[in-house]
Design a protein around this motif. Structure first.
Motif, mmCIF file in Angstrom:
data_model
loop_
_atom_site.group_PDB
_atom_site.id
_atom_site.type_symbol
_atom_site.label_atom_id
_atom_site.label_comp_id
_atom_site.label_asym_id
_atom_site.label_seq_id
_atom_site.Cartn_x
_atom_site.Cartn_y
_atom_site.Cartn_z
ATOM 1 N N GLU A 19 -10.058 11.067 -24.773
ATOM 2 C CA GLU A 19 -9.091 10.202 -25.448
ATOM 3 C C GLU A 19 -9.258 8.716 -25.129
ATOM 4 O O GLU A 19 -9.039 7.878 -25.979
ATOM 5 C CB GLU A 19 -7.647 10.653 -25.205
ATOM 6 N N ASN A 20 -9.623 8.365 -23.927
ATOM 7 C CA ASN A 20 -10.017 6.998 -23.595
ATOM 8 C C ASN A 20 -10.882 7.057 -22.351
ATOM 9 O O ASN A 20 -10.710 7.943 -21.513
ATOM 10 C CB ASN A 20 -8.811 6.068 -23.396
ATOM 11 N N ALA A 21 -11.843 6.125 -22.265
ATOM 12 C CA ALA A 21 -12.785 6.184 -21.148
ATOM 13 C C ALA A 21 -13.523 4.867 -20.997
ATOM 14 O O ALA A 21 -13.704 4.122 -21.962
ATOM 15 C CB ALA A 21 -13.792 7.311 -21.378
ATOM 16 N N PHE A 52 -15.399 3.145 -35.324
ATOM 17 C CA PHE A 52 -15.012 4.437 -34.756
ATOM 18 C C PHE A 52 -14.199 4.305 -33.474
ATOM 19 O O PHE A 52 -13.418 5.179 -33.150
ATOM 20 C CB PHE A 52 -16.252 5.304 -34.478
ATOM 21 N N VAL A 53 -14.453 3.248 -32.720
ATOM 22 C CA VAL A 53 -13.746 3.051 -31.459
ATOM 23 C C VAL A 53 -13.234 1.620 -31.348
ATOM 24 O O VAL A 53 -13.712 0.720 -32.040
ATOM 25 C CB VAL A 53 -14.623 3.378 -30.215
ATOM 26 N N ASP A 54 -12.284 1.450 -30.457
ATOM 27 C CA ASP A 54 -11.781 0.124 -30.104
ATOM 28 C C ASP A 54 -11.678 0.102 -28.582
ATOM 29 O O ASP A 54 -11.985 1.099 -27.916
ATOM 30 C CB ASP A 54 -10.422 -0.126 -30.764
ATOM 31 N N HIS A 55 -11.257 -1.011 -28.027
ATOM 32 C CA HIS A 55 -11.178 -1.092 -26.576
ATOM 33 C C HIS A 55 -9.986 -1.916 -26.121
ATOM 34 O O HIS A 55 -9.426 -2.700 -26.878
ATOM 35 C CB HIS A 55 -12.464 -1.696 -26.002
ATOM 36 N N LYS A 56 -9.632 -1.666 -24.861
ATOM 37 C CA LYS A 56 -8.686 -2.505 -24.142
ATOM 38 C C LYS A 56 -9.506 -3.214 -23.071
ATOM 39 O O LYS A 56 -10.293 -2.567 -22.365
ATOM 40 C CB LYS A 56 -7.600 -1.667 -23.454
ATOM 41 N N ALA A 57 -9.341 -4.512 -22.967
ATOM 42 C CA ALA A 57 -10.092 -5.272 -21.970
ATOM 43 C C ALA A 57 -9.274 -5.420 -20.696
ATOM 44 O O ALA A 57 -8.073 -5.707 -20.736
ATOM 45 C CB ALA A 57 -10.461 -6.638 -22.527
ATOM 46 N N TYR A 58 -9.920 -5.199 -19.577
ATOM 47 C CA TYR A 58 -9.358 -5.432 -18.249
ATOM 48 C C TYR A 58 -10.328 -6.379 -17.547
ATOM 49 O O TYR A 58 -11.227 -5.931 -16.834
ATOM 50 C CB TYR A 58 -9.219 -4.126 -17.459
ATOM 51 N N GLY A 59 -10.186 -7.645 -17.811
ATOM 52 C CA GLY A 59 -11.166 -8.611 -17.312
ATOM 53 C C GLY A 59 -12.473 -8.396 -18.042
ATOM 54 O O GLY A 59 -12.519 -8.406 -19.273
ATOM 55 N N LYS A 60 -13.543 -8.154 -17.284
ATOM 56 C CA LYS A 60 -14.852 -7.911 -17.900
ATOM 57 C C LYS A 60 -15.095 -6.436 -18.207
ATOM 58 O O LYS A 60 -16.109 -6.068 -18.779
ATOM 59 C CB LYS A 60 -15.970 -8.428 -16.985
ATOM 60 N N THR A 61 -14.171 -5.585 -17.819
ATOM 61 C CA THR A 61 -14.301 -4.144 -18.031
ATOM 62 C C THR A 61 -13.548 -3.746 -19.291
ATOM 63 O O THR A 61 -12.484 -4.271 -19.580
ATOM 64 C CB THR A 61 -13.725 -3.381 -16.815
#
Length: 120
Positions: A19-21, A52-61
């Motif tokens: 589900e998220n990784a 197909f995917v999106d992201h959450k940014a945590y600084g550079k990660t």
């Protein structure tokens, strides 16, 4: 929607399951021999470009998550398969698999019952 490559599909299967990784999580789920981190990172960015995917940014990660459901992609993929290889005919598809898998009458009847249940 575009069809996924084999590598993209493999990554998406993992993302749908988790589900998220993070990329490292995806690499950990890959079979041996595990691909390089950079390879998976590139595939995930391609999947993001394809929508197909999106992201959450945590600084550079970045933590990635699917925005196309597995069910939606499955529907798209199977419709393309049906159109491309079976002239859009579900009957041709079932006939092909019945012949290839040497299905007996009882198995075919069971399949028909399942189809009837889903139409109800």
């Amino acid at each position: 929607m575009k069809e996924l490559t084999k590598a993209e599909d493999q990554v998406m299967q993992i993302l749908w399951r988790l589900e998220n990784a993070f990329v490292k999580d995806i690499v950990e789920e890959m079979p041996e021999p595990k691909p390089a981190y950079n390879t998976i990172s590139t595939i995930v960015r391609i999947l993001e470009t394809k929508g197909f995917v999106d992201h959450k940014a945590y600084g550079k990660t970045h933590e990635y998550f699917p925005i196309i459901s597995k069910e939606k992609y499955t529907h798209f993929y199977l419709n393309n398969l049906l159109k491309g290889y079976f002239n859009g005919s579900f009957q041709n598809l079932v006939s092909f698999f019945a012949k290839e898998n040497k299905m007996d009458i009882k198995s075919l009847e069971k399949l028909l019952e399942e189809i009837k249940k889903q139409k109800s």
